[in-house]
Design an enzyme around this catalytic site. Structure first.
Site, PDB file in Angstrom:
ATOM      1  N   CYS A  18       5.790  -0.081   7.417  1.00  0.00           N
ATOM      2  CA  CYS A  18       5.451   1.081   6.596  1.00  0.00           C
ATOM      3  C   CYS A  18       6.664   1.503   5.773  1.00  0.00           C
ATOM      4  O   CYS A  18       7.779   1.545   6.286  1.00  0.00           O
ATOM      5  CB  CYS A  18       5.013   2.224   7.505  1.00  0.00           C
ATOM      6  SG  CYS A  18       4.492   3.692   6.612  1.00  0.00           S
ATOM      7  N   LEU A  19       6.410   1.829   4.494  1.00  0.00           N
ATOM      8  CA  LEU A  19       7.514   2.262   3.626  1.00  0.00           C
ATOM      9  C   LEU A  19       8.193   3.521   4.169  1.00  0.00           C
ATOM     10  O   LEU A  19       9.365   3.759   3.883  1.00  0.00           O
ATOM     11  CB  LEU A  19       6.987   2.550   2.209  1.00  0.00           C
ATOM     12  CG  LEU A  19       6.414   1.364   1.421  1.00  0.00           C
ATOM     13  CD1 LEU A  19       5.971   1.835   0.047  1.00  0.00           C
ATOM     14  CD2 LEU A  19       7.420   0.235   1.310  1.00  0.00           C
ATOM     15  N   HIS A  53      -2.843   7.318   6.936  1.00  0.00           N
ATOM     16  CA  HIS A  53      -1.837   8.188   6.286  1.00  0.00           C
ATOM     17  C   HIS A  53      -2.499   9.465   5.757  1.00  0.00           C
ATOM     18  O   HIS A  53      -1.933  10.551   5.857  1.00  0.00           O
ATOM     19  CB  HIS A  53      -1.198   7.480   5.091  1.00  0.00           C
ATOM     20  CG  HIS A  53       0.014   6.670   5.436  1.00  0.00           C
ATOM     21  ND1 HIS A  53       1.139   7.221   5.997  1.00  0.00           N
ATOM     22  CD2 HIS A  53       0.283   5.345   5.283  1.00  0.00           C
ATOM     23  CE1 HIS A  53       2.055   6.266   6.174  1.00  0.00           C
ATOM     24  NE2 HIS A  53       1.551   5.118   5.750  1.00  0.00           N
ATOM     25  N   GLY A  67       0.849  -1.189   0.000  1.00  0.00           N
ATOM     26  CA  GLY A  67       0.000   0.000   0.000  1.00  0.00           C
ATOM     27  C   GLY A  67       0.878   1.229   0.000  1.00  0.00           C
ATOM     28  O   GLY A  67       2.041   1.172   0.408  1.00  0.00           O
ATOM     29  N   GLN A  98       3.112   9.981   1.235  1.00  0.00           N
ATOM     30  CA  GLN A  98       4.396   9.273   1.256  1.00  0.00           C
ATOM     31  C   GLN A  98       5.253   9.599   0.038  1.00  0.00           C
ATOM     32  O   GLN A  98       6.427   9.253  -0.006  1.00  0.00           O
ATOM     33  CB  GLN A  98       4.165   7.759   1.337  1.00  0.00           C
ATOM     34  CG  GLN A  98       3.528   7.330   2.653  1.00  0.00           C
ATOM     35  CD  GLN A  98       3.341   5.838   2.706  1.00  0.00           C
ATOM     36  OE1 GLN A  98       2.367   5.308   2.177  1.00  0.00           O
ATOM     37  NE2 GLN A  98       4.282   5.126   3.323  1.00  0.00           N
ATOM     38  N   HIS A 113      -4.731   1.331   7.483  1.00  0.00           N
ATOM     39  CA  HIS A 113      -3.381   1.904   7.572  1.00  0.00           C
ATOM     40  C   HIS A 113      -3.229   3.066   6.579  1.00  0.00           C
ATOM     41  O   HIS A 113      -2.708   4.129   6.925  1.00  0.00           O
ATOM     42  CB  HIS A 113      -2.361   0.783   7.290  1.00  0.00           C
ATOM     43  CG  HIS A 113      -0.927   1.211   7.280  1.00  0.00           C
ATOM     44  ND1 HIS A 113      -0.008   0.747   8.204  1.00  0.00           N
ATOM     45  CD2 HIS A 113      -0.230   2.050   6.460  1.00  0.00           C
ATOM     46  CE1 HIS A 113       1.182   1.301   7.950  1.00  0.00           C
ATOM     47  NE2 HIS A 113       1.082   2.080   6.891  1.00  0.00           N
ATOM     48  N   GLU A 114      -3.721   2.862   5.343  1.00  0.00           N
ATOM     49  CA  GLU A 114      -3.570   3.899   4.309  1.00  0.00           C
ATOM     50  C   GLU A 114      -4.472   5.107   4.584  1.00  0.00           C
ATOM     51  O   GLU A 114      -4.056   6.249   4.385  1.00  0.00           O
ATOM     52  CB  GLU A 114      -3.847   3.327   2.916  1.00  0.00           C
ATOM     53  CG  GLU A 114      -2.897   2.225   2.454  1.00  0.00           C
ATOM     54  CD  GLU A 114      -1.426   2.560   2.632  1.00  0.00           C
ATOM     55  OE1 GLU A 114      -1.041   3.740   2.537  1.00  0.00           O
ATOM     56  OE2 GLU A 114      -0.641   1.618   2.892  1.00  0.00           O
TER      57      GLU A 114
HETATM   58 ZN   LIG Z   1       2.418   3.274   5.818  1.00  0.00          ZN
END
Ligand SMILES: [Zn+2]
Length: 167
Positions: A89-90, A135, A45, A50, A131-132
């Protein structure tokens, strides 16, 4: 084009995003770039903040074989049940930890085509969407983390989780 992933503690990750009014060429390009960036980084995701965008859009694709969800202006309208599982998470490399999420959700969003969708999701897909959407509200999973799991203990954690959920 592969974009640079914004990493914590960059403050821009905590900004609220702006509702998308129209899917234009610029947004199409952003979606393509977000997808390439997610794949390049082995993510499941990615959310616009991000990649330094303030647009309210995120992508979720659990595996390359799964459907790609493009979540434009997503709103979670129902949540039920609860599940605790590990997330990463990225934007926060090498940090993993458990987060409590609703087990089942209903999410409304627009697709890239402009179609309006109301979708039920459960399990890991529901977790990834939550989660997204966090963000897009400027929230990182580490703010909700119950327990950090050291990277070298992840395999053990997954194994134990499977054993506990397979009887
Ligand atoms: Zn994340």
């Amino acid at each position: 084009m592969i974009l640079e992933v914004v990493k914590a503690p960059d403050k821009s990750l905590h900004r609220k995003t702006e509702v998308i009014e129209v899917v234009d060429e610029k947004l199409e390009k952003l979606l393509d770039d977000m997808y390439e960036t997610m794949v390049e980084n082995d993510g499941i995701g990615i959310a616009a903040p991000q990649v330094s965008s303030r647009k309210r859009v995120a992508l979720v694709q659990l595996t390359p074989e799964d459907e790609l969800f493009t979540l434009i202006n997503p709103v979670i309208t129902k949540k039920s049940g609860s599940d605790i599982f590990v997330e990463g998470c990225l934007s926060i490399p090498h940090v993993f930890g458990t987060v409590e999420r609703a087990e089942e959700i209903v999410v409304e969003f627009h697709e890239r085509s402009g179609n309006f969708v109301e979708m039920e999701a459960s399990g890991f897909l529901a977790r990834a969407i939550q989660h997204e959407v966090d963000h897009l509200d400027g929230i990182l999973f580490t703010e909700k983390m119950i327990e950090r799991i050291p990277e070298e203990e992840l395999e053990d954690y997954y194994q134990k989780y499977e054993e506990e959920h397979n009887d």
